[in-house]
Design a protein around this motif. Structure first.
Motif, PDB file in Angstrom:
ATOM      1  N   ASN A  30     -10.964  16.795  -5.756  1.00 40.44           N
ATOM      2  CA  ASN A  30     -12.299  17.239  -6.177  1.00 40.44           C
ATOM      3  C   ASN A  30     -12.706  18.589  -5.609  1.00 40.44           C
ATOM      4  O   ASN A  30     -13.321  19.400  -6.284  1.00 40.44           O
ATOM      5  CB  ASN A  30     -13.347  16.196  -5.769  1.00 40.44           C
ATOM      6  CG  ASN A  30     -13.422  15.063  -6.749  1.00 40.44           C
ATOM      7  OD1 ASN A  30     -13.614  15.281  -7.942  1.00 40.44           O
ATOM      8  ND2 ASN A  30     -13.249  13.844  -6.271  1.00 40.44           N
ATOM      9  N   ALA A  36     -25.268   8.880  -7.223  1.00 40.91           N
ATOM     10  CA  ALA A  36     -24.630   8.298  -8.416  1.00 40.91           C
ATOM     11  C   ALA A  36     -23.246   8.925  -8.563  1.00 40.91           C
ATOM     12  O   ALA A  36     -23.113  10.143  -8.656  1.00 40.91           O
ATOM     13  CB  ALA A  36     -25.474   8.581  -9.650  1.00 40.91           C
ATOM     14  N   ALA A  37     -22.222   8.086  -8.547  1.00 39.58           N
ATOM     15  CA  ALA A  37     -20.846   8.594  -8.577  1.00 39.58           C
ATOM     16  C   ALA A  37     -20.436   8.982  -9.993  1.00 39.58           C
ATOM     17  O   ALA A  37     -21.003   8.502 -10.978  1.00 39.58           O
ATOM     18  CB  ALA A  37     -19.899   7.528  -8.042  1.00 39.58           C
ATOM     19  N   ILE A  38     -19.437   9.873 -10.088  1.00 39.97           N
ATOM     20  CA  ILE A  38     -18.735  10.099 -11.348  1.00 39.97           C
ATOM     21  C   ILE A  38     -17.753   8.926 -11.457  1.00 39.97           C
ATOM     22  O   ILE A  38     -16.871   8.779 -10.612  1.00 39.97           O
ATOM     23  CB  ILE A  38     -17.944  11.430 -11.320  1.00 39.97           C
ATOM     24  CG1 ILE A  38     -18.829  12.610 -10.904  1.00 39.97           C
ATOM     25  CG2 ILE A  38     -17.247  11.666 -12.661  1.00 39.97           C
ATOM     26  CD1 ILE A  38     -19.915  12.989 -11.861  1.00 39.97           C
ATOM     27  N   ARG A  39     -17.926   8.080 -12.461  1.00 43.34           N
ATOM     28  CA  ARG A  39     -17.155   6.839 -12.522  1.00 43.34           C
ATOM     29  C   ARG A  39     -15.778   7.091 -13.151  1.00 43.34           C
ATOM     30  O   ARG A  39     -15.671   7.681 -14.229  1.00 43.34           O
ATOM     31  CB  ARG A  39     -17.923   5.820 -13.370  1.00 43.34           C
ATOM     32  CG  ARG A  39     -17.918   4.404 -12.824  1.00 43.34           C
ATOM     33  CD  ARG A  39     -19.105   3.610 -13.367  1.00 43.34           C
ATOM     34  NE  ARG A  39     -19.246   3.750 -14.814  1.00 43.34           N
ATOM     35  CZ  ARG A  39     -18.594   3.011 -15.712  1.00 43.34           C
ATOM     36  NH1 ARG A  39     -17.744   2.081 -15.329  1.00 43.34           N
ATOM     37  NH2 ARG A  39     -18.793   3.194 -17.007  1.00 43.34           N
ATOM     38  N   GLU A  40     -14.731   6.632 -12.463  1.00 41.44           N
ATOM     39  CA  GLU A  40     -13.376   6.750 -13.028  1.00 41.44           C
ATOM     40  C   GLU A  40     -13.107   5.480 -13.812  1.00 41.44           C
ATOM     41  O   GLU A  40     -12.979   4.399 -13.247  1.00 41.44           O
ATOM     42  CB  GLU A  40     -12.356   6.933 -11.905  1.00 41.44           C
ATOM     43  CG  GLU A  40     -12.553   8.251 -11.156  1.00 41.44           C
ATOM     44  CD  GLU A  40     -11.589   8.434  -9.998  1.00 41.44           C
ATOM     45  OE1 GLU A  40     -11.378   7.457  -9.252  1.00 41.44           O
ATOM     46  OE2 GLU A  40     -11.070   9.553  -9.843  1.00 41.44           O
ATOM     47  N   VAL A  41     -13.057   5.585 -15.123  1.00 45.94           N
ATOM     48  CA  VAL A  41     -12.977   4.367 -15.935  1.00 45.94           C
ATOM     49  C   VAL A  41     -11.546   4.005 -16.336  1.00 45.94           C
ATOM     50  O   VAL A  41     -11.264   2.858 -16.648  1.00 45.94           O
ATOM     51  CB  VAL A  41     -13.854   4.458 -17.204  1.00 45.94           C
ATOM     52  CG1 VAL A  41     -15.327   4.478 -16.828  1.00 45.94           C
ATOM     53  CG2 VAL A  41     -13.507   5.674 -18.043  1.00 45.94           C
ATOM     54  N   ARG A  42     -10.656   5.001 -16.332  1.00 44.65           N
ATOM     55  CA  ARG A  42      -9.296   4.703 -16.787  1.00 44.65           C
ATOM     56  C   ARG A  42      -8.350   5.777 -16.268  1.00 44.65           C
ATOM     57  O   ARG A  42      -8.737   6.935 -16.127  1.00 44.65           O
ATOM     58  CB  ARG A  42      -9.278   4.695 -18.326  1.00 44.65           C
ATOM     59  CG  ARG A  42      -7.997   4.174 -18.959  1.00 44.65           C
ATOM     60  CD  ARG A  42      -8.149   3.938 -20.462  1.00 44.65           C
ATOM     61  NE  ARG A  42      -8.518   5.145 -21.193  1.00 44.65           N
ATOM     62  CZ  ARG A  42      -9.694   5.372 -21.723  1.00 44.65           C
ATOM     63  NH1 ARG A  42     -10.658   4.479 -21.624  1.00 44.65           N
ATOM     64  NH2 ARG A  42      -9.949   6.497 -22.360  1.00 44.65           N
ATOM     65  N   PHE A  43      -7.111   5.366 -15.990  1.00 40.96           N
ATOM     66  CA  PHE A  43      -6.091   6.333 -15.564  1.00 40.96           C
ATOM     67  C   PHE A  43      -4.901   6.234 -16.502  1.00 40.96           C
ATOM     68  O   PHE A  43      -4.576   5.163 -16.989  1.00 40.96           O
ATOM     69  CB  PHE A  43      -5.634   6.024 -14.135  1.00 40.96           C
ATOM     70  CG  PHE A  43      -6.702   6.248 -13.094  1.00 40.96           C
ATOM     71  CD1 PHE A  43      -6.731   7.414 -12.360  1.00 40.96           C
ATOM     72  CD2 PHE A  43      -7.680   5.278 -12.865  1.00 40.96           C
ATOM     73  CE1 PHE A  43      -7.717   7.618 -11.401  1.00 40.96           C
ATOM     74  CE2 PHE A  43      -8.667   5.480 -11.914  1.00 40.96           C
ATOM     75  CZ  PHE A  43      -8.687   6.649 -11.181  1.00 40.96           C
ATOM     76  N   GLU A  44      -4.259   7.358 -16.734  1.00 38.95           N
ATOM     77  CA  GLU A  44      -3.032   7.351 -17.536  1.00 38.95           C
ATOM     78  C   GLU A  44      -2.057   8.349 -16.933  1.00 38.95           C
ATOM     79  O   GLU A  44      -2.468   9.293 -16.246  1.00 38.95           O
ATOM     80  CB  GLU A  44      -3.343   7.715 -18.995  1.00 38.95           C
ATOM     81  CG  GLU A  44      -3.956   9.103 -19.147  1.00 38.95           C
ATOM     82  CD  GLU A  44      -4.626   9.300 -20.499  1.00 38.95           C
ATOM     83  OE1 GLU A  44      -3.886   9.370 -21.488  1.00 38.95           O
ATOM     84  OE2 GLU A  44      -5.862   9.391 -20.552  1.00 38.95           O
ATOM     85  N   GLY A  99      -8.219  12.662  -5.025  1.00 43.25           N
ATOM     86  CA  GLY A  99      -9.134  12.990  -6.123  1.00 43.25           C
ATOM     87  C   GLY A  99      -9.129  14.457  -6.513  1.00 43.25           C
ATOM     88  O   GLY A  99      -9.605  14.815  -7.592  1.00 43.25           O
ATOM     89  N   VAL A 114      -4.032   4.165  -9.423  1.00 47.97           N
ATOM     90  CA  VAL A 114      -2.635   4.442  -9.103  1.00 47.97           C
ATOM     91  C   VAL A 114      -2.158   3.389  -8.118  1.00 47.97           C
ATOM     92  O   VAL A 114      -2.952   2.754  -7.426  1.00 47.97           O
ATOM     93  CB  VAL A 114      -2.434   5.865  -8.522  1.00 47.97           C
ATOM     94  CG1 VAL A 114      -2.964   6.923  -9.477  1.00 47.97           C
ATOM     95  CG2 VAL A 114      -3.071   5.993  -7.156  1.00 47.97           C
ATOM     96  N   ASP A 137     -18.276   8.586  -2.969  1.00 42.26           N
ATOM     97  CA  ASP A 137     -18.277   9.834  -3.746  1.00 42.26           C
ATOM     98  C   ASP A 137     -18.568  11.040  -2.845  1.00 42.26           C
ATOM     99  O   ASP A 137     -19.162  10.898  -1.774  1.00 42.26           O
ATOM    100  CB  ASP A 137     -19.322   9.748  -4.855  1.00 42.26           C
ATOM    101  CG  ASP A 137     -20.714   9.565  -4.279  1.00 42.26           C
ATOM    102  OD1 ASP A 137     -21.106   8.416  -4.013  1.00 42.26           O
ATOM    103  OD2 ASP A 137     -21.391  10.581  -4.030  1.00 42.26           O
TER     104      ASP A 137
END
Lengths: 313, 249
Positions: free
Chosen positions: B125, B214-222, B123, B27, B94
Motif C-alpha cells: 500500500n 473504514a477499510a478498503i475491503r479485499e473481496v477476492r484474490f486471483e 499489501g 494467499v 487498515d
C-alpha cells in the motif's frame, strides 16, 4: 454521478505522462465528470497542456510560490481543502503520487486505494498485491470520498484533442514550513524517458561493471531506446537509482523490452509484465526471465550485444 | 533526540513464492515462513545506528497485529531495540487505523522520530507513514536512502523517479525508508537470549481509544494473468528477424 479530481504531476512546465493515464483510468468510472488540478508556482503552461486532454471537463490552477518544489506536506492541505463535492481524488502511483496521495487521504479521514490497475465500478477496483503475485479486487466504502493512486503502466494516455476550460482558484489552506527542498540530483540524459519510451533496454548484474554498462547505452542509442537496470545493477553501483525497473523502482510498459544479463527476480518481472514484447538475453538458459520472455537468446551478452547493436544500426 | 519509534510488520517472508488460494479468499499462509517486512528491518537498523552514535536515547519497536507478531518484535529486540510494544488485533488492520495507533503511541511516548518501511511487501500500500505524518501535522520524508540528524533537523535523501531529492525537515518527523539505506545486521545467538529479557508490552487495540477507520475491503484474490510461452532463438540474426516480423525494428 461521480465527480473525479485528478492531481496533476508535472515538472519544468510540462505535464508528466502519468496525468493523461490517470484521466484514462478515471474515464472508466461510470458517468464521471473529470477535473484536473495543477498545483504550481506557475501553472499556466501545464494547465493549458492538460486542458487539451479528452474526457477532462475542467482544469483548475492553484498558483502560489510555496508550490514550486511540490512537497507533499505543502500540497496535501491545498487538495484536501478543495475536496468537497468530489467523489474521487486520483493521483499517479509514481513517487510523486505515492508520497502525496496518502497524506491527502489521511487529512480527509479515509484509507487509500493504491495502484488501481482496473476499474470495475465507482467503488470497485483491481490492484496488485504481494509484488504482483496476486491481484486483489477491492471495494472502497460507499459514502466516503475515494482517494486512490493509479498504476500508470496499466493505462494508455487519453488523446489530446480537446479543449477544457481553465480556471484559477485560491486555497485557504494553512501551509506548513517544517519541510524544505534542498536539491535534486538527477543524471541529465538525452535518451528517451524510461517511463514513456517505446523501447527500453535494461542491463543486470551480469554486466559486471559500470564501464561494461556502456554496452547497454550503445545498444539503446542504436535503437533510440530508454535505458533501465535491475536492482542488482543499481545496488552494485553500475547505474544511478532512477534507472531501476521493478516493484521498488519503475513499473513500465514499453512496446519492446530487452533484458540483458538480468536473471528475472520476481520484483523485476513485476515492473515489466505490461510490456508488449519482452526479449531476454542471458547466458543461463534456466533463468526465470525466460519464463516471461517472448523471445529468448541464450548466450554470452558480451558477444551478443555488440553484434545486435551492429545489426540494428 | 530522545525516542525513536520503529514499526515492524509481520509479513510473508520475501523469499516465499506467494500463491493465491484456490477459493480466491486470499494467499496461502499456512505453514509459510513469516518475517519482519524487509523495509521495516532497514528502518530498525537505521534507528539503531542513530542511537548507537548517540543521537537518540531509546529505540522502541512497535507491531500492530496478531499475537504471533511477538516473534518479529523479539527479533527486533535481538537486533538491538530497547523495548517493544505489540498492539494486538485479531483482524488485519487498515493503514489509516495503523497510523492512528502510532499517533496514540507517539502521544504516550513523546517520540521525536518515527522510522517505517516505505511499504509492506504484502499489501504494497505504501500509505502508513504519509498518513501518520498528516495526522501528526509533521514532515514526511518518504523513500529515504540516506538520513542525517543534526540537532532538531534531519537531512534526507529520497529516491524518486527523477533521481535523488534532498530535503531538510524539522523534527519530530516521519521517515519511510527504501532498500539502499543500509544493510541490516545479522542477529547473533547471545542477542536472542538477551532479547528474551527485554520488555515487550502487550496492548489491546481497543485499549488505545483509537477510532477504527473504514477499510478498503479485499473481496477476492486471483493469480496474475500469465504471459504466453515465448520462443528461444539461436542467434542474433534470428532475433533481428523475429523483431522485424513483429514490426518492432
Amino acid at each position: 454521478m461521480s465527480k473525479v479530481l485528478i492531481v496533476a504531476e508535472h515538472a519544468d512546465g510540462k505535464a508528466n505522462p502519468s496525468t493523461a493515464k490517470c484521466v484514462a483510468c478515471a474515464a472508466g468510472i461510470p458517468e464521471a465528470e473529470i477535473h484536473v488540478v495543477v498545483l504550481s508556482d506557475n501553472s499556466e503552461a501545464v494547465a493549458n497542456e492538460i486542458a487539451t486532454l479528452s474526457s477532462v471537463s475542467k482544469v483548475i490552477r492553484v498558483d502560489r510560490p510555496d508550490n514550486e518544489n511540490q512537497l507533499a506536506a505543502v500540497l496535501a492541505p491545498q487538495v484536501a481543502a478543495m475536496a468537497e463535492g468530489y467523489t474521487h481524488i486520483f493521483g499517479p502511483s509514481t513517487t510523486f503520487g505515492r508520497d502525496l496521495m496518502p497524506r491527502i487521504a489521511a487529512l480527509l479521514g479515509v484509507n487509500q486505494v493504491s495502484d488501481i490497475m482496473e476499474v470495475l465500478g465507482s467503488h470497485s477496483f483491481k490492484r496488485p498485491v504481494y509484488a504482483g503475485n496476486a491481484i486483489a479486487t477491492v471495494e472502497a466504502p460507499t459514502g466516503l470520498v475515494v482517494v486512490a493512486t493509479v498504476r500508470a503502466a496499466s493505462y494508455r494516455a487519453v488523446s489530446s484533442d480537446a479543449g477544457a476550460p481553465v480556471e484559477s482558484v485560491d486555497t485557504a489552506a494553512d501551509i506548513p514550513d517544517h519541510s524544505r527542498f534542498i536539491e535534486l540530483q538527477a543524471g541529465s540524459s538525452d535518451r528517451p524517458d524510461l517511463q514513456t519510451a517505446a523501447t527500453v533496454v535494461s542491463g543486470g548484474r551480469a554486466l559486471g561493471s559500470a564501464e561494461n554498462f556502456d554496452l547497454i547505452y550503445k545498444l539503446a542509442d542504436a535503437l533510440g531506446a530508454g535505458v533501465g537496470a535491475s536492482r542488482a545493477a543499481v545496488d552494485a553501483g553500475y547505474v544511478p537509482n532512477e534507472l531501476q525497473v521493478g516493484q521498488t523502482g519503475k513499473i513500465i510498459a514499453p512496446e519492446l523490452y530487452i533484458a540483458i544479463g538480468i536473471s528475472g527476480a520476481i520484483q523485476h518481472l513485476t515492473g515489466i509484465k505490461d510490456a508488449g514484447t519482452i526479449v531476454a538475453i542471458n547466458k543461463d538458459g534456466e533463468a526465470p526471465i525466460f519464463e516471461v520472455a517472448d523471445i529468448g537468446l541464450v548466450g554470452d551478452l558480451f558477444a551478443i550485444v555488440p553484434e545486435l547493436q551492429e545489426a540494428v544500426s | 533526540m530522545d525516542k525513536i519509534l520503529v514499526g515492524l510488520k509481520r509479513v510473508v517472508d520475501y523469499n516465499v513464492r506467494v500463491r493465491v488460494r484456490s477459493d480466491g479468499s486470499g494467499v496461502e499462509t499456512d505453514g509459510v515462513k513469516m518475517s519482519i517486512n524487509p523495509f521495516d528491518e532497514i528502518a530498525l537498523e537505521e534507528a539503531l545506528r542513530i542511537r548507537d552514535r548517540g543521537d537518540a536515547s531509546e529505540v522502541i519497536v512497535v507491531s500492530i497485529g496478531s499475537s504471533d507478531a511477538q516473534q518479529q518484535l523479539r527479533t527486533g529486540l535481538a537486533m538491538g531495540a530497547d523495548r517493544a510494544i505489540l498492539v494486538e488485533s485479531a483482524e488485519s488492520v487498515d493503514p489509516l487505523t495503523v497510523a492512528r495507533v502510532f499517533m496514540s503511541l507517539i502521544e504516550r511516548e513523546t517520540a521525536d522520530l518515527v522510522l517505517l518501511g516505505k511499504q509492506a511487501i504484502d499489501g504494497d500500500n505504501s500509505q502508513t507513514g504519509q498518513m501518520l505524518a498528516a495526522l501528526w501535522g509533521r514532515p514526511q520524508a518518504t523513500f529515504a536512502s540516506k538520513l542525517d540528524i543534526e540537532g532538531s533537523t534531519a537531512t534526507v535523501t529520497r529516491e524518486i523517479d527523477s533521481g535523488l531529492e534532498i530535503v531538510e525537515v524539522d523534527l519530530p518527523a516521519v521517515v519511510t525508508v527504501d532498500l539502499r539505506m543500509n544493510e541490516p545486521r545479522y542477529v547473533k545467538l547471545p542477542d536472542i537470549m538477551k532479547a528474551k529479557k527485554k520488555p515487550l508490552d502487550m496492548l489491546a487495540l481497543n485499549e488505545l481509544n483509537v477510532e477504527q477507520a473504514a477499510a478498503i475491503r479485499e473481496v477476492r484474490f486471483e493469480p496474475p494473468s500469465e504471459r504466453e510461452k515465448g520462443v528461444i532463438v539461436d542467434d542474433v540474426a534470428s532475433l533481428v528477424t523475429a523483431l522485424k516480423d513483429k514490426g518492432l525494428l
